[in-house]
Design a protein around this motif. Structure first.
Motif, PDB file in Angstrom:
ATOM      1  N   LEU A   1      41.377  36.180  56.776  1.00 12.83           N
ATOM      2  CA  LEU A   1      41.017  36.102  58.187  1.00 12.83           C
ATOM      3  C   LEU A   1      41.034  37.498  58.792  1.00 12.83           C
ATOM      4  O   LEU A   1      41.916  38.306  58.483  1.00 12.83           O
ATOM      5  N   THR A   2      40.075  37.773  59.654  1.00 12.88           N
ATOM      6  CA  THR A   2      40.028  39.047  60.375  1.00 12.88           C
ATOM      7  C   THR A   2      40.084  38.751  61.864  1.00 12.88           C
ATOM      8  O   THR A   2      39.254  37.986  62.375  1.00 12.88           O
ATOM      9  N   ASP A   3      41.072  39.346  62.543  1.00 12.06           N
ATOM     10  CA  ASP A   3      41.218  39.078  63.987  1.00 12.06           C
ATOM     11  C   ASP A   3      40.371  40.066  64.791  1.00 12.06           C
ATOM     12  O   ASP A   3      39.751  40.980  64.221  1.00 12.06           O
TER      13      ASP A   3
ATOM     14  N   HIS B   1      43.876  41.970  58.975  1.00 15.37           N
ATOM     15  CA  HIS B   1      43.602  40.950  57.965  1.00 15.37           C
ATOM     16  C   HIS B   1      44.825  40.071  57.711  1.00 15.37           C
ATOM     17  O   HIS B   1      45.961  40.555  57.713  1.00 15.37           O
ATOM     18  N   TYR B   2      44.565  38.799  57.447  1.00 12.39           N
ATOM     19  CA  TYR B   2      45.598  37.836  57.081  1.00 12.39           C
ATOM     20  C   TYR B   2      45.052  37.015  55.915  1.00 12.39           C
ATOM     21  O   TYR B   2      43.967  36.432  56.019  1.00 12.39           O
TER      22      TYR B   2
ATOM     23  N   THR C   1      49.783  31.820  63.596  1.00 15.35           N
ATOM     24  CA  THR C   1      49.891  33.212  64.018  1.00 15.35           C
ATOM     25  C   THR C   1      50.585  33.236  65.367  1.00 15.35           C
ATOM     26  O   THR C   1      50.827  32.182  65.976  1.00 15.35           O
TER      27      THR C   1
ATOM     28  N   VAL D   1      33.669  31.132  61.569  1.00 18.50           N
ATOM     29  CA  VAL D   1      34.628  31.593  62.568  1.00 18.50           C
ATOM     30  C   VAL D   1      35.458  30.398  63.017  1.00 18.50           C
ATOM     31  O   VAL D   1      34.913  29.329  63.324  1.00 18.50           O
TER      32      VAL D   1
ATOM     33  N   ARG E   1      38.858  29.099  65.543  1.00 15.55           N
ATOM     34  CA  ARG E   1      39.623  29.457  66.738  1.00 15.55           C
ATOM     35  C   ARG E   1      40.986  28.790  66.695  1.00 15.55           C
ATOM     36  O   ARG E   1      41.101  27.614  66.319  1.00 15.55           O
ATOM     37  N   THR E   2      42.006  29.548  67.057  1.00 18.23           N
ATOM     38  CA  THR E   2      43.351  29.004  67.090  1.00 18.23           C
ATOM     39  C   THR E   2      43.562  28.226  68.383  1.00 18.23           C
ATOM     40  O   THR E   2      42.716  28.223  69.280  1.00 18.23           O
TER      41      THR E   2
ATOM     42  N   TYR F   1      38.858  34.022  64.695  1.00 20.70           N
ATOM     43  CA  TYR F   1      39.109  34.710  63.419  1.00 20.70           C
ATOM     44  C   TYR F   1      37.913  34.504  62.500  1.00 20.70           C
ATOM     45  O   TYR F   1      37.440  33.365  62.338  1.00 20.70           O
TER      46      TYR F   1
END
Length: 295
Positions: free
Chosen positions: A22-24, A29-30, A42, A60, A62-63, A69
């Motif tokens: 994942l890239t915020d 990166h995660y 997160t 993509v 979304r949290t 992300y």
């Protein structure tokens, strides 16, 4: 025709067991592994893994905190920088140089000493393919276990071309007719006799060392053993650039020195290397100099 080992994990929709990077919005990166029914958390909220399972790469998510992300599979350079470590890893910039200048080809028979955390092993295995042979030697059992876990995690299981031996290379080397030898260790000159007998004429020796003193002794030892063409030492550096409209400038930080590389070609048996024509710098060798392995 079956796919090469690990290829199925590199394409298609996300599946359970795939690694996701994942890239915020700030470019951080995660990396995690997809599991059905799990949630990714997160400090900006969470989202269910199931939202990505079956989705195409490049989606993509979304949290719960409404932060977006970008989801992609990690590239091998991303993976080796985030994987668990025992020893320091061979950085992607050096691994790329090794693959290119040691001329690692599909089906090659390669011996590697100093497996570390499995970074270079992963690059080598992907280059030689299922029909090649990579025999890696590692002195420390704990490093070997970490490396084996990292390599198998990347390829999704054991790689058919890989053999990992715990022990000293010079005491355990049994391979013959080897195309390439890669030495990532403190004292590669200790292994030159053994690997020189295993290398085919025209084969390539590549050494990866950290300091100038190691570099000097490695190069001089290769010259002294007398069965290689003139060794080629170098290092590489990477500098990214910031490009935004007319604001084009180099980044303030760069990937500088990580290690030195040395390559040399194996000569045919009984052949002496041609005399070097260039004159050494004045004072390069003192009057009492007797070679790198004396004293």
């Amino acid at each position: 025709m079956s796919e090469p080992t690990g290829a199925a994990r590199r394409r298609g929709p996300f599946k359970v067991g795939d690694q996701v990077q994942l890239t915020d919005p700030k470019g951080r990166h995660y990396t995690f592994t997809l599991e059905a029914g799990k949630n990714f958390h997160t400090h900006k909220g969470s989202f269910p893994h199931d939202e990505l399972i079956g989705a195409p790469e490049g989606s993509v998510v979304r949290t719960t905190g409404n932060v977006a992300y970008l989801a992609l599979r990690p590239l091998l350079p991303d993976y080796v920088l985030s994987m668990p470590r025992g020893a320091a890893v061979v950085y992607p910039k050096d691994a790329g140089q090794i693959l290119a200048f040691a001329d690692i080809f599909p089906g090659a028979r390669v011996v590697e000493a100093g497996v570390g955390s499995g970074s270079l092993s992963s690059f080598l295995l992907r280059a030689i393919g299922d029909e090649g042979m990579l025999h890696s030697y590692e002195r420390r059992e704990d490093f070997a276990e970490i490396a084996q876990g990292n390599v198998e995690r990347y390829f999704g299981g054991p790689h058919p071309a890989w053999t990992l031996t715990v022990g000293d290379l010079q005491d355990n080397l049994s391979d013959a007719d080897v195309d390439r030898v890669i030495l990532d260790m403190l004292a590669p000159w200790e292994c030159l006799d053994a690997v020189s007998k295993a290398l085919v004429p025209g084969g390539i020796l590549c050494c990866y060392v950290a300091t100038t003193t190691q570099l000097a002794r490695t190069v001089e030892s290769i010259r002294e053993i007398g069965c290689y063409a003139e060794p080629q030492p170098w290092e590489s550096m990477i500098r990214n650039w910031h490009v935004e409209g007319l604001a084009v400038r180099p980044d303030h930080r760069m990937i500088g020195h990580t290690g030195f590389l040395v390559t040399a070609r194996r000569l045919a048996d009984g052949v002496e290397p041609p005399m070097r024509r260039r004159r050494p710098a004045k004072g390069a060798y003192g009057e009492d100099y007797e070679g790198p392995n004396k004293g």
